[in-house]
Scaffold this motif. Structure first.
Motif, mmCIF file in Angstrom:
data_model
loop_
_atom_site.group_PDB
_atom_site.id
_atom_site.type_symbol
_atom_site.label_atom_id
_atom_site.label_comp_id
_atom_site.label_asym_id
_atom_site.label_seq_id
_atom_site.Cartn_x
_atom_site.Cartn_y
_atom_site.Cartn_z
ATOM 1 N N VAL A 10 37.230 47.238 38.832
ATOM 2 C CA VAL A 10 36.561 46.227 39.667
ATOM 3 C C VAL A 10 37.637 45.607 40.531
ATOM 4 N N ARG A 11 37.343 45.453 41.809
ATOM 5 C CA ARG A 11 38.349 44.860 42.705
ATOM 6 C C ARG A 11 37.722 43.819 43.622
ATOM 7 N N PHE A 12 38.315 42.635 43.625
ATOM 8 C CA PHE A 12 37.964 41.604 44.605
ATOM 9 C C PHE A 12 39.079 41.590 45.638
ATOM 10 N N GLN A 13 38.687 41.689 46.909
ATOM 11 C CA GLN A 13 39.712 41.737 47.945
ATOM 12 C C GLN A 13 39.443 40.660 48.993
ATOM 13 N N GLU A 27 40.090 33.183 48.984
ATOM 14 C CA GLU A 27 41.040 34.306 49.127
ATOM 15 C C GLU A 27 41.340 34.990 47.807
ATOM 16 N N MET A 28 40.295 35.391 47.145
ATOM 17 C CA MET A 28 40.452 35.937 45.801
ATOM 18 C C MET A 28 40.828 37.413 45.846
ATOM 19 N N ASP A 29 41.996 37.749 45.304
ATOM 20 C CA ASP A 29 42.392 39.138 45.102
ATOM 21 C C ASP A 29 42.521 39.339 43.602
ATOM 22 N N LEU A 30 41.721 40.230 43.075
ATOM 23 C CA LEU A 30 41.765 40.426 41.624
ATOM 24 C C LEU A 30 41.370 41.853 41.266
ATOM 25 N N ASP A 31 42.159 42.457 40.391
ATOM 26 C CA ASP A 31 41.831 43.789 39.879
ATOM 27 C C ASP A 31 41.490 43.689 38.406
ATOM 28 N N VAL A 32 40.397 44.313 38.017
ATOM 29 C CA VAL A 32 40.019 44.377 36.604
ATOM 30 C C VAL A 32 40.161 45.833 36.162
ATOM 31 N N ARG A 63 33.186 35.893 52.820
ATOM 32 C CA ARG A 63 34.054 36.933 53.388
ATOM 33 C C ARG A 63 34.712 37.727 52.270
ATOM 34 N N GLY A 64 35.321 38.842 52.654
ATOM 35 C CA GLY A 64 36.003 39.686 51.669
ATOM 36 C C GLY A 64 35.107 40.770 51.103
ATOM 37 N N ASP A 65 35.687 41.631 50.302
ATOM 38 C CA ASP A 65 34.970 42.783 49.763
ATOM 39 C C ASP A 65 35.090 42.883 48.256
ATOM 40 N N ILE A 66 34.017 43.405 47.646
ATOM 41 C CA ILE A 66 34.036 43.649 46.204
ATOM 42 C C ILE A 66 33.787 45.133 45.979
ATOM 43 N N PHE A 67 34.607 45.723 45.117
ATOM 44 C CA PHE A 67 34.481 47.151 44.826
ATOM 45 C C PHE A 67 34.268 47.380 43.336
ATOM 46 N N ILE A 68 33.411 48.340 43.004
ATOM 47 C CA ILE A 68 33.339 48.839 41.636
ATOM 48 C C ILE A 68 33.613 50.339 41.702
ATOM 49 N N LYS A 69 34.549 50.795 40.924
ATOM 50 C CA LYS A 69 34.978 52.195 40.936
ATOM 51 C C LYS A 69 35.271 52.677 42.355
ATOM 52 N N GLY A 70 35.916 51.817 43.128
ATOM 53 C CA GLY A 70 36.333 52.204 44.467
ATOM 54 C C GLY A 70 35.244 52.137 45.519
ATOM 55 N N LYS A 71 34.023 51.807 45.097
ATOM 56 C CA LYS A 71 32.911 51.776 46.047
ATOM 57 C C LYS A 71 32.580 50.331 46.409
ATOM 58 N N ASP A 188 35.249 48.938 20.824
ATOM 59 C CA ASP A 188 34.558 50.142 20.375
ATOM 60 C C ASP A 188 33.856 50.839 21.536
ATOM 61 N N LEU A 189 33.150 50.057 22.344
ATOM 62 C CA LEU A 189 32.402 50.651 23.450
ATOM 63 C C LEU A 189 33.307 50.995 24.619
ATOM 64 N N GLY A 190 34.444 50.307 24.694
ATOM 65 C CA GLY A 190 35.373 50.533 25.804
ATOM 66 C C GLY A 190 34.810 50.108 27.143
ATOM 67 N N VAL A 191 33.860 49.162 27.111
ATOM 68 C CA VAL A 191 33.225 48.761 28.363
ATOM 69 C C VAL A 191 34.061 47.669 29.052
ATOM 70 N N THR A 192 34.281 47.866 30.342
ATOM 71 C CA THR A 192 35.020 46.896 31.151
ATOM 72 C C THR A 192 34.264 45.569 31.134
ATOM 73 N N THR A 193 34.960 44.491 30.786
ATOM 74 C CA THR A 193 34.269 43.226 30.554
ATOM 75 C C THR A 193 34.961 42.070 31.259
ATOM 76 N N ILE A 194 34.156 41.241 31.904
ATOM 77 C CA ILE A 194 34.687 39.993 32.457
ATOM 78 C C ILE A 194 34.021 38.844 31.717
ATOM 79 N N PHE A 195 34.841 38.018 31.135
ATOM 80 C CA PHE A 195 34.377 36.976 30.220
ATOM 81 C C PHE A 195 34.810 35.627 30.775
ATOM 82 N N VAL A 196 33.854 34.751 31.013
ATOM 83 C CA VAL A 196 34.174 33.432 31.573
ATOM 84 C C VAL A 196 34.218 32.384 30.472
ATOM 85 N N THR A 197 35.255 31.563 30.494
ATOM 86 C CA THR A 197 35.322 30.483 29.516
ATOM 87 C C THR A 197 36.186 29.348 30.060
#
Ligand SMILES: Nc1ncnc2c1ncn2[C@@H]1O[C@H](COP(=O)(O)OP(=O)(O)OP(=O)(O)O)[C@@H](O)[C@H]1O
Ligand SMILES: [Mg+2]
Length: 365
Positions: A10-13, A27-32, A63-71, A188-197
């Motif tokens: 996941v990419r925030f650009q 201006e959030m740039d973040l790679d998950v 503004r800016g772009d969000i990508f999942i798996k490069g898309k 176990d599932l290996g699922v990419t997770t974003i957790f807010v707290t």
């Protein structure tokens, strides 16, 4: 053979979100990374939920772009993003059975009745609640309901699991259990997770990566150890755990550390975060747990550096640990947390506080 994981699954650009005059995310740039559990940690109003909602398609970035798996997914409708979501309030449908609640995510997918039944049962097993499909949400406890919400989120085999403060409605013990369960399940599932707290203990205990936010900006991102031991600035050091701050000026070097003079004229060897020159004004950060309290007689050898003398003005027993407030001078109070000893120190006692140079982090002011 493990396959190469995508470091920016996941990419925030350059993502920004404005609500009228309020800039919620800047201006959030973040790679998950793929398969990682990343937490967004920060105080109320810093933009955590807004960031998740943009990823989910519930808000549109200004503004800016969000990508999942490069898309690029900015214009992809919600139901085509393949995300599992869990929010603070369980938000199960109260008049639907547990089965129908969990199956809900599959409804708009082309899934036969028998496959649906199989998938729902498997999801219920995964959250360790097999066989409750016929019950109603009201017949389950709060923790169980939250596990059903988890089952509903994973039943669709999402690319990314989004969790917005999913544990905040639970009591402390249950929270701890659920925290571990989510952590294990995620691995176990290996699922990419974003957790807010906004709970730093939650963030430190379960994350591969912690993203500390304030006012819509990332203050620091790194492993739990990095953000805790190597806090980038005052805000991060203050937000993560009990920190003491002492103002000082850099005097020179000694024994591989820097020598800093405090405002009361005493000297302290410190561990610099970054480059400093003689004369620089700076701030020493010391965690409450990283100092040792004692009477003069408790220390074998009194050094003239890295000892602070004061009087205990407050103490509270926390079970396992004792929290002390030691007044060095009017207005200058150190918070020290030590494990309980046989003879805990009392309010009014005159004590020394010792701080190892390694744990005295020097930050730019
Ligand atoms: N729909 C909206 N309209 C106007 N302002 C909004 C809207 N949603 C969020 N905001 C503002 O954007 C900022 C970020 O809000 P957000 O809900 O993302 O914070 P948060 O980090 O999730 O906080 P909390 O920990 O309280 O949930 C806040 O100042 C908030 O008031
Ligand atoms: Mg929020």
């Amino acid at each position: 053979m493990s396959q190469e994981k995508n470091p920016s699954f996941v990419r925030f650009q350059g993502v920004e979100k404005r609500f009228g005059k309020v800039v919620a995310v800047k201006e959030m740039d973040l790679d998950v990374p793929e398969g990682a559990l990343v937490t967004l940690l920060g105080p109320s109003g810093c933009g955590k939920t807004t960031l998740l909602r943009m990823l989910a398609g519930l808000e549109t970035p200004t503004r800016g772009d969000i990508f999942i798996k490069g898309k690029r997914i900015n214009d992809l409708p919600i139901h085509r993003r393949n995300l599992g979501m869990i929010f603070q309030n369980y938000a199960l449908f109260p008049h639907k059975t547990i089965f129908d609640n969990v199956a809900f995510g599959l409804k708009y997918r082309d899934v036969s009745k028998s496959i649906m039944k199989e998938k729902v049962e498997k999801a219920l097993e995964t959250v360790r609640l097999p066989g409750v499909g016929n019950r109603m949400p009201s017949q389950l406890s709060g923790g169980q309901q939250q596990r059903i919400a988890l089952a509903r989120a994973i039943v669709i085999e999402p690319d990314v699991l989004l969790m917005d403060e999913p544990l905040s409605a639970l009591d402390e013990n249950l929270r701890e259990d659920m925290r571990r369960e989510i952590d294990n399940l995620q691995q176990d599932l290996g699922v990419t997770t974003i957790f807010v707290t906004h709970d730093q203990r939650e963030a430190l205990s379960m994350s591969d990566k912690v993203v500390v936010m304030k006012d819509g900006f990332i203050q620091q991102e790194g492993t739990p150890e990095e953000v805790y031991n190597d806090s980038a600035n005052h805000f991060v050091a203050d937000f993560l755990g009990h920190s003491n701050f002492l103002k000082a000026a850099v005097e020179g070097e000694q024994d591989g550390y820097l020598k800093a003079r405090l405002d009361d004229d005493s000297l302290c060897l410190v561990n610099p975060a970054g480059e400093f020159s003689r004369g620089d004004r700076a701030e020493i950060v010391i965690r409450a747990q990283k100092m040792t309290l004692g009477y003069n007689s408790d220390f074998a050898r009194q050094e003239d550096m890295n000892y602070f003398f004061g009087r205990i003005v407050d103490r509270s027993y926390m079970g396992g640990e004792v929290s002390y407030f030691v007044e060095l001078s009017p207005g200058q109070v150190l918070h020290v947390i030590n494990f309980v000893k046989r003879a805990p120190y009392r309010r009014g006692d005159e004590v020394y506080v010792k701080a190892d140079p390694f744990h005295c982090r020097l930050l730019k002011e």
